[in-house]
Design a protein around this motif. Structure first.
Motif, short mmCIF file in Angstrom:
data_model
loop_
_atom_site.label_atom_id
_atom_site.label_comp_id
_atom_site.label_asym_id
_atom_site.label_seq_id
_atom_site.Cartn_x
_atom_site.Cartn_y
_atom_site.Cartn_z
N MET A 292 -18.39 -1.20 3.32
CA MET A 292 -17.40 -0.45 2.67
C MET A 292 -16.94 0.83 3.66
N GLU A 293 -16.05 1.96 3.88
CA GLU A 293 -16.03 3.42 5.05
C GLU A 293 -16.28 4.25 2.93
N GLN A 294 -16.88 5.13 3.94
CA GLN A 294 -17.58 6.20 2.32
C GLN A 294 -17.17 6.90 2.29
N GLY B 33 -4.52 1.62 -1.51
CA GLY B 33 -4.45 0.62 -0.53
C GLY B 33 -5.87 1.84 0.37
N PHE B 34 -6.58 1.38 0.90
CA PHE B 34 -7.32 1.86 2.23
C PHE B 34 -6.44 1.40 3.48
N HIS B 35 -5.18 1.31 3.79
CA HIS B 35 -5.18 1.14 4.70
C HIS B 35 -3.20 1.33 4.35
N GLU B 36 -3.14 1.55 3.36
CA GLU B 36 -1.62 1.84 3.20
C GLU B 36 -1.13 3.39 3.60
N ASN B 37 -1.91 4.69 3.87
CA ASN B 37 -1.30 5.96 3.86
C ASN B 37 -0.67 6.46 2.80
#
Length: 556
Positions: free
Chosen positions: A1-3, A269-273
């Protein structure tokens, strides 16, 4: 998981009006906060979330803003703000501001112009509608009681206010409104150097097209879901991210009333911006009924575990959790989820902290929570300051739904003012909060529950929080580890594991004052007790858990 730093942070919420008064007027202020920064540094927190400090007539304690780029006079000056943020940054902490942009005050310059005439350039900054047959445009109820529409005779039209009639809703459909908001946000980030935003009722900014009627009855008053998560909310937040948030290294959390887990994956969401995380309300809605929060129903543990676990499991790897049990809108967590009796208050407060801080997500500590501050024994409605409680008391009793006596009982249990009584610093007059007359009464238990006593006692709740926060910085498994619930149907114990890179933690929390037998899973036999609220050498085989005992075992 990205820190990320905001995943690893611990946030401390300050309610400025009640934190520390520096000038004896009975109202907390910015210089008061600055004077207590060393206390927060000692606790170990990373981020201060400040409830609104903007210019406001204070109809809803600062959540009705008349000028987004000025400081409320009661709180101080912009110079005081600059001094405070400099002190925060000098101590290696960050500042997250409250952003209230679903609505403004009716005393904001935009609204003063908007109500002048139907063709005023600011008219479309707010939501105006014609009435229907002499009635409001639709059946929406305000969350603060009564209709969500206020008639304005200047133009013979109604304006929408989902909260107080002094909090008209902004029209986010108007691109000029959005540009005004984004410009103001950029000013706070770029000019003033703040580090993030907590966004008030952000899930309400997009309204249903045509503003159709909602369900009839009390649910229309108390169910946020009717107005939440409108069709353009994610479009608006992506635009906000593109024009403001992505330009700075910020922490963002949206108060998302009515949010579901699936919706949260879109907001955070991690990629939803869009945002870093949201506050959901599922776990704090478990003790509500058809009268909303005005009940003495308790939170059922099995349901609580089910809700918390669903958010843990379903967001993992997709979005980030926020972890909280109390804030300025909720009663004191120890009184609500635990046992605030003198016998068990301290061990119970430590147990609740353990249960929450060991989960995956960013933990939020509300001022006084680290001291085990409790609900307030309000005797009469005249002692209450909260507009929501006062309006509900009047509405419920006049409608014959709940007697005045029962409403006072429910306000003592669930009212927002429980969290807003002054911070208890020491055992001197007014708990060391002010030399004047406090704006709201001080809890009489301040003589025993206060920061001075807590700091002097190495076994205090404060020092336990300090250890939990330090552990979080030392143990990546606490931040990034996978969560698994054990004993889902046990009505007294909350037990779960965290696992990461071959390491494993077992978290055991007894939510009752009973002594309970529990068999520690064999893989944890003889393992190290990382932290616990009782002295215990080891935990293996069948153990007898003491009242409100909590422990965290780290597998070899």
């Amino acid at each position: 998981m990205e820190q990320a730093w905001w995943k690893e942070a611990v946030v401390y919420q300050i309610y400025p009006r009640s934190f520390m008064d520096s000038n004896g007027d009975g109202i907390g202020d910015l210089n008061g906060i600055t004077s207590r920064l060393d206390y927060l540094k000692e606790l170990g927190i990373d981020v201060i979330w400040l409830s609104p400090i903007y210019q406001s007539p204070n109809d809803d304690n600062g959540y009705d803003i008349s000028d987004y780029q000025a400081i409320m006079q009661e709180f101080g000056t912009m110079e005081d703000f600059d001094k405070m943020i400099e002190g925060i940054h000098a101590r290696g902490m960050r500042l997250m501001m409250d952003l209230v942009v679903n609505h403004t005050s009716d005393e904001h310059a935009w609204f003063l112009e908007s109500r002048k005439s139907k063709d005023n350039p600011y008219r479309d900054y707010y939501i105006w509608r014609e009435g229907k047959d002499g009635q409001a445009p639709n059946n929406w109820g305000s969350y603060f009681s009564g209709s969500a529409w206020q008639y304005d005779d200047a133009t013979d039209m109604y304006y929408l206010h989902l909260f107080s009639k002094k909090q008209p809703d902004l029209n986010w459909e108007n691109p000029t409104v959005r540009e005004e908001v984004f410009s103001m946000m950029n000013w706070w980030c770029g000019e003033k150097g703040i580090d993030g935003f907590r966004m008030d009722v952000i899930s309400l900014i997009s309204k249903r097209p045509g503003l159709p009627d909602g369900p009839k009855g009390p649910k229309a008053l108390y169910g946020y879901a009717d107005c939440a998560n409108g069709p353009r909310v994610h479009e608006f937040l992506k635009e906000m991210n593109q024009k403001v948030l992505s330009h700075y290294d910020l922490m963002t959390v949206g108060e998302a009333a009515g949010v579901t887990i699936d919706e949260a994956k879109r907001y955070a969401g991690f990629h939803e911006n869009e945002l870093n995380m949201v506050f959901h309300f599922e776990h704090v809605g478990l003790d509500s009924d058809e009268n909303g929060r005005w009940t003495d129903k308790r939170v059922p543990l099995i349901e609580f575990k089910k809700v918390m676990s669903a958010w843990q499991n379903e967001l993992e790897g997709k979005a980030w959790n926020s972890l909280y049990l109390s804030n300025h809108d909720q009663p004191r967590s120890i009184s609500r989820f635990g046992d605030d009796s003198p016998e068990y208050r301290e061990v119970c407060a430590k147990m609740l902290a353990t249960c929450l801080h060991m989960m995956q997500g960013t933990p939020y500590v509300y001022q006084g929570e680290e001291l085990g501050m409790t609900n307030m024994p309000f005797a009469d409605i005249s002692e209450v300051r909260d507009i929501e409680s006062i309006n509900a008391y009047k509405e419920m009793s006049e409608a014959g739904l709940i007697s005045k006596e029962d409403m006072m009982h429910f306000i003592r249990l669930k009212g927002r003012d429980n969290a807003r009584t002054p911070m208890q610093w020491d055992d001197s007059k007014n708990a060391g909060f002010t030399t004047g007359t406090p704006w709201i009464g001080v809890n009489p238990n301040y003589t025993t529950i206060n920061a001075k006593a807590a700091l002097e006692d190495k076994n205090s709740i404060f020092h336990y929080y300090q250890k939990l926060i330090a552990l979080r910085k030392a143990e990546p498994i606490m931040v990034y580890g996978h969560y698994d619930l054990l004993e889902p149907e046990h009505d007294s114990l909350y037990v779960y594991t965290r696992s990461l890179d071959g390491q494993k933690l077992l978290v055991i929390c007894n939510f009752t004052k009973e002594q309970i037998s529990y068999e520690v899973p064999a893989e944890f036999g003889g393992a190290q007790i990382l932290i616990g609220n009782y002295e215990r050498d080891k935990a293996e085989g069948i153990i007898e858990l003491k009242p409100y005992e909590a422990m965290v075992i780290k597998c070899k």
